[in-house]
Design a protein around this motif. Structure first.
Motif, short mmCIF file in Angstrom:
data_model
loop_
_atom_site.label_atom_id
_atom_site.label_comp_id
_atom_site.label_asym_id
_atom_site.label_seq_id
_atom_site.Cartn_x
_atom_site.Cartn_y
_atom_site.Cartn_z
N GLY A 64 43.11 50.83 32.53
CA GLY A 64 44.32 51.55 32.17
C GLY A 64 44.71 52.53 33.26
N TYR A 65 45.99 52.84 33.29
CA TYR A 65 46.48 53.80 34.27
C TYR A 65 47.80 54.37 33.79
CZ TYR A 65 49.52 49.95 35.69
OH TYR A 65 50.43 48.93 35.69
N SER A 67 51.49 54.93 34.66
CA SER A 67 52.42 54.30 35.60
C SER A 67 53.52 55.25 36.07
CB SER A 67 53.05 53.06 34.98
OG SER A 67 53.77 53.41 33.82
N ASP A 75 53.30 52.04 42.04
CA ASP A 75 53.58 50.62 42.13
C ASP A 75 52.25 49.89 42.06
OD1 ASP A 75 54.89 48.22 42.47
OD2 ASP A 75 54.91 48.37 44.66
N VAL A 76 51.94 49.31 40.92
CA VAL A 76 50.66 48.66 40.70
C VAL A 76 50.89 47.20 40.34
CG1 VAL A 76 48.61 48.62 39.21
CG2 VAL A 76 49.59 50.79 39.90
N ASP A 77 50.13 46.33 40.99
CA ASP A 77 50.17 44.91 40.65
C ASP A 77 49.15 44.67 39.55
OD1 ASP A 77 50.09 42.18 40.43
OD2 ASP A 77 49.81 41.80 42.58
N ASP A 78 49.62 44.49 38.32
CA ASP A 78 48.73 44.34 37.17
C ASP A 78 47.78 43.15 37.30
OD1 ASP A 78 49.81 46.56 35.88
OD2 ASP A 78 51.32 45.37 34.84
N ASP A 79 48.15 42.16 38.09
CA ASP A 79 47.31 40.97 38.22
C ASP A 79 46.14 41.14 39.18
OD1 ASP A 79 48.90 39.51 36.43
OD2 ASP A 79 50.30 38.96 38.02
N THR A 80 46.22 42.15 40.06
CA THR A 80 45.17 42.27 41.07
C THR A 80 44.42 43.60 41.05
OG1 THR A 80 46.73 43.12 42.72
CG2 THR A 80 46.41 40.73 42.64
N PHE A 81 44.88 44.58 40.30
CA PHE A 81 44.19 45.87 40.39
C PHE A 81 42.86 45.83 39.64
CE2 PHE A 81 45.51 47.20 36.22
CZ PHE A 81 44.92 48.41 35.95
N THR A 82 41.90 46.64 40.11
CA THR A 82 40.53 46.61 39.61
C THR A 82 40.09 48.00 39.17
OG1 THR A 82 39.58 47.12 41.77
CG2 THR A 82 39.97 44.78 41.27
#
Length: 91
Positions: A64-65, A67, A75-82
């Motif tokens: 979670g973050y 936004s 600007d976060v890419d939901d598919d790649t963030f860890t």
């Protein structure tokens, strides 16, 4: 004690008093309400345990973050963030 001084009419600094009052219409000047750290710790602990169990037994990772805060957005890419990205963020 908050009940016997100016804190009974002013919101406590760095607390959720004003937000809680605006959202729920409840003014808990003595503390201990739903936004109290003493009340919240059980939810935080249960969430931490659930997070570990889900990862260990089902390979489910919960991230979670925040936004956006007012005009500041990320600007976060939901598919790649860890989780490392989350932990590396100073916020």
């Amino acid at each position: 004690d908050y009940l016997e001084n100016d804190m009974s009419v002013a919101y406590r600094p760095s607390h959720a008093d004003a937000t809680y009052d605006a959202k729920y219409g409840v003014r808990a000047i003595a503390g201990g309400g739903r936004s109290s750290a003493r009340e919240t710790i059980g939810r935080v602990a249960a969430g931490a345990i659930a997070r570990k169990v889900l990862k260990q037994y089902n390979d489910i990772e919960i991230l979670g973050y925040v936004s956006k805060v007012q005009d500041i957005a990320c600007d976060v890419d939901d598919d790649t963030f860890t989780i490392e990205d989350v932990d590396a963020n100073i916020v």
